[in-house]
Write a protein that holds these residues in place. Structure first.
Motif, mmCIF file in Angstrom:
data_model
loop_
_atom_site.group_PDB
_atom_site.id
_atom_site.type_symbol
_atom_site.label_atom_id
_atom_site.label_comp_id
_atom_site.label_asym_id
_atom_site.label_seq_id
_atom_site.Cartn_x
_atom_site.Cartn_y
_atom_site.Cartn_z
ATOM 1 N N PHE A 142 0.796 -1.276 -0.125
ATOM 2 C CA PHE A 142 -0.108 0.025 -0.076
ATOM 3 C C PHE A 142 0.793 1.087 -0.149
ATOM 4 O O PHE A 142 1.867 1.250 0.720
ATOM 5 N N ALA A 165 -7.638 2.053 -2.036
ATOM 6 C CA ALA A 165 -8.336 1.865 -0.784
ATOM 7 C C ALA A 165 -8.667 3.262 0.113
ATOM 8 O O ALA A 165 -7.762 4.069 0.257
ATOM 9 N N HIS A 168 -7.546 4.518 4.220
ATOM 10 C CA HIS A 168 -6.780 3.320 4.634
ATOM 11 C C HIS A 168 -5.771 3.440 5.678
ATOM 12 O O HIS A 168 -5.777 2.519 6.442
ATOM 13 N N TRP A 175 -6.962 10.398 8.080
ATOM 14 C CA TRP A 175 -7.174 9.414 7.312
ATOM 15 C C TRP A 175 -6.462 9.807 5.898
ATOM 16 O O TRP A 175 -6.936 10.725 5.184
ATOM 17 N N ASP A 177 -6.024 8.022 1.809
ATOM 18 C CA ASP A 177 -6.268 6.987 0.589
ATOM 19 C C ASP A 177 -4.977 6.393 0.375
ATOM 20 O O ASP A 177 -3.954 6.953 0.363
#
Ligand code: COA
Length: 197
Positions: A142, A165, A168, A175, A177
């Motif tokens: 990720f 996501a 994520h 937060w 992405d």
């Protein structure tokens, strides 16, 4: 050819001098110094850390957990060495067996060694561990959507982007992405659960 850090480098050939090995308790002092020296550089990309994390005691605690998780084959926690000098960390996390045979890879390279193909080579060697010694079928990764250098490291190692996501990872107080990448084992034939003997 990419000119970074003032010197032309070619990322197409393996970077000599890059080696990986599993962490050991004796790494605490060097890791504490390396984390401290790269604290600001890593801040946008690493989980929130308290001050203790940047001390020898904090690293001893962390290494204790890593060595334990390695012993139970939950992860392969490594250090990246460049000509014998500690230059970063790379980990095959969350090793899952059964029908998944997968893990995800995480890594960082100290700013003093950045832009010279170290991460690209380190990930290449970590894939050899994942698909070889660990006999895994799949490695995921990720990256924050804005982390282009890390996406380049993955693309250079044959990862393909699967999607995004949403929200994520929680970094810098909010937060973010993340883009999800996957790489299958060279022995994948769509059938075999594990590599040929
Ligand atoms: C991302 C990171 C691992 C790259 O390490 P590295 O050893 O410098 O990477 P490489 O030298 O193998 O270069 C990989 C690519 O990133 C590019 N790159 C490296 N540093 C860069 C920079 N500061 N700015 C822009 N591009 C950069 C290189 O040009 C190369 O791209 P190319 O293939 O188009 O030529 C390193 O910068 C880092 O640790 N960053 C902070 C933590 C982090 O992001 N970890 C990954 C989380 S998913």
């Amino acid at each position: 050819m990419t000119a970074l850090a003032g010197q032309p480098v070619s990322l197409d050939r393996p970077q000599p001098g890059v080696r990986l090995r599993v962490v050991q308790m004796a790494d605490a002092e060097e890791l504490a110094a390396l984390y401290e020296a790269n604290r600001e550089y890593l801040h946008p990309w690493e989980p929130e850390r308290d001050d203790a994390y940047f001390t020898v005691e904090g690293q001893l605690d962390n290494l204790h957990d890593l060595v334990e998780a390695y012993a139970t084959e939950e992860m392969w926690p490594g250090v990246i060495l460049v000509d014998g000098e500690m230059a970063g960390r790379i980990t095959l996390n969350n090793v899952l067996r059964g029908p998944l045979q997968s893990c995800f890879v995480g890594y960082w390279v100290a700013s003093a060694h950045a832009g010279r193909g170290v991460a690209t080579e380190a990930v290449r060697q970590a894939l050899d561990v994942a698909f070889g010694a660990l006999r895994l079928h799949r490695v995921e990764a990720f990256t924050r959507v804005d982390n282009i250098p890390s996406q380049r490291v993955l693309e250079r190692n044959g990862f393909t982007a699967v999607g995004t996501a949403r929200r994520h990872i929680h970094l810098e107080g909010r937060w973010h992405d993340e883009r999800l990448f996957e790489r299958l084992a060279p022995w994948d034939d769509g059938i075999a659960l594990t590599p040929p003997a």
